[in-house]
Scaffold this motif. Structure first.
Motif, short mmCIF file in Angstrom:
data_model
loop_
_atom_site.label_atom_id
_atom_site.label_comp_id
_atom_site.label_asym_id
_atom_site.label_seq_id
_atom_site.Cartn_x
_atom_site.Cartn_y
_atom_site.Cartn_z
N ARG A 22 1.04 -1.10 -0.22
CA ARG A 22 -0.14 -0.01 0.14
C ARG A 22 0.87 1.23 0.11
O ARG A 22 1.80 1.45 0.64
N MET A 23 0.47 2.21 -0.71
CA MET A 23 1.36 3.39 -0.86
C MET A 23 0.61 4.81 -0.45
O MET A 23 -0.51 4.40 -0.47
N PRO A 74 -1.02 8.55 -0.65
CA PRO A 74 -1.83 9.03 -1.88
C PRO A 74 -1.05 9.64 -2.83
O PRO A 74 -1.15 9.80 -3.96
N ALA A 75 -0.17 10.47 -2.50
CA ALA A 75 0.91 11.28 -3.27
C ALA A 75 1.40 10.22 -4.33
O ALA A 75 1.32 10.56 -5.67
N LEU A 124 0.44 7.12 -5.10
CA LEU A 124 -0.56 6.48 -5.89
C LEU A 124 -0.94 7.58 -6.94
O LEU A 124 -1.31 7.19 -8.05
N ALA A 125 -0.95 8.84 -6.90
CA ALA A 125 -1.39 9.89 -7.50
C ALA A 125 -0.62 10.04 -8.83
O ALA A 125 -0.92 10.01 -9.97
N THR A 126 0.72 9.97 -8.59
CA THR A 126 1.81 9.73 -9.59
C THR A 126 1.55 8.67 -10.39
O THR A 126 1.47 8.57 -11.84
N LEU A 127 1.24 7.33 -10.05
CA LEU A 127 1.40 6.23 -10.35
C LEU A 127 -0.08 6.36 -11.30
O LEU A 127 -0.02 5.79 -12.32
N LEU A 128 -1.12 6.67 -11.15
CA LEU A 128 -2.46 6.78 -11.62
C LEU A 128 -2.17 7.65 -12.85
O LEU A 128 -2.74 7.51 -13.95
#
Lengths: 143, 143
Positions: free
Chosen positions: A4-5, A7-8, A10-14
């Motif tokens: 689990r990562m 949010p920041a 995850l935002a980059t990944l997304l």
DNA sequence: TCACGATCGTTAGCCTAACTAATAAGCCAG
DNA sequence: CTGGCTTATTAGTTAGGCTAACGATCGTGA
């Protein structure tokens, strides 16, 4: 799945995933020579029944001048029509034509050929995950 | 979650979600006046260490002329530099400058402010779902 | 060895799609 | 009835994609 990562991250990944997917989908796009933007606007209009340019721009989250251009292209092709607003002389009412509806029906079949093909290769579990994600993303993108 | 849907319909749903999310992210973008495309290219270059324009274009899944333009903008700002290839006179080697790395470091902090904020409002389960989806999408977008 | 085909990067030209600023037309409240 | 708001459009800019074509360079086969 990875750990689990935050949010920041995850935002980059997304964003990265979405950018790349967009590029791939764009490369395979010339289907019926309607662009994704035009198709999206036409679909929104069909779903809503009738909208003013302003309303359609808001729905599509673009500025009114952008929608002016999109509608102009759709009108050129005879896919949407404009009728005067009954009481407000400034506004116009946009609606899809029979031709536009036929075009949409045709797209319902030919649509998303590449992406759908790739999705069909995934496991049902992966598709479930994407479906859930799409619904979450719709919510995120909404105001 | 809604009923399981066929791949074609899922493709439509996904594209719509992605289009809308892209628009939202774009609207909140003017951070450090690097666009998403430029940032992505700069990041790829930094990760790889050094690449030719062709390699960078392939990494970013764009055509070489497109990368020429993107690199030109990055070079104007002094974020990347080009050095001649040691043995092949046709090629050039691209690499990030100190300024470019500093810019990336700055972005590491300010990055994805809006999206990360929205993601932080979700439940951990939703974020897990998006993380899994992002990984699947990366795979789908890859060749 | 050298001539010719392949490759690399760039230029030129076109298109889509977004934005802002400015304008014309119409509405409405005081 | 006038002055300010709203609506839609026009004009102009920017980013970011594409294809076609070109010059420079490489490398290989006759």
């Amino acid at each position: 799945m990875a750990k689990r990562m935050p949010p920041a991250q995850l935002a980059t990944l997304l964003r990265d995933a979405i950018t790349r997917l967009n590029r791939r989908v764009r490369q395979t796009r010339p289907v019926g020579d309607l662009t994704g933007t035009q198709l999206s606007a036409l679909t929104s209009l069909e779903l809503a029944g009738a909208l003013t340019p302003r309303e359609l721009a808001d729905t599509e989250r673009v500025q009114p001048p952008t929608m002016t251009k999109i509608v102009a292209k759709l009108e050129e092709r005879g896919l949407v029509q404009r009728t005067p607003h009954p009481t407000d002389g400034r506004q116009v009412i946009l609606s899809t034509t029979d031709t536009g509806r036929a075009m949409l029906a045709q797209f319902d079949r030919a649509r998303n050929e590449w992406l759908a093909g790739r999705l069909a290769e995934l496991t049902p579990e992966d598709r479930d995950a994407l479906q859930r994600a799409a619904e979450i993303l719709q919510k995120v993108a909404r105001d």
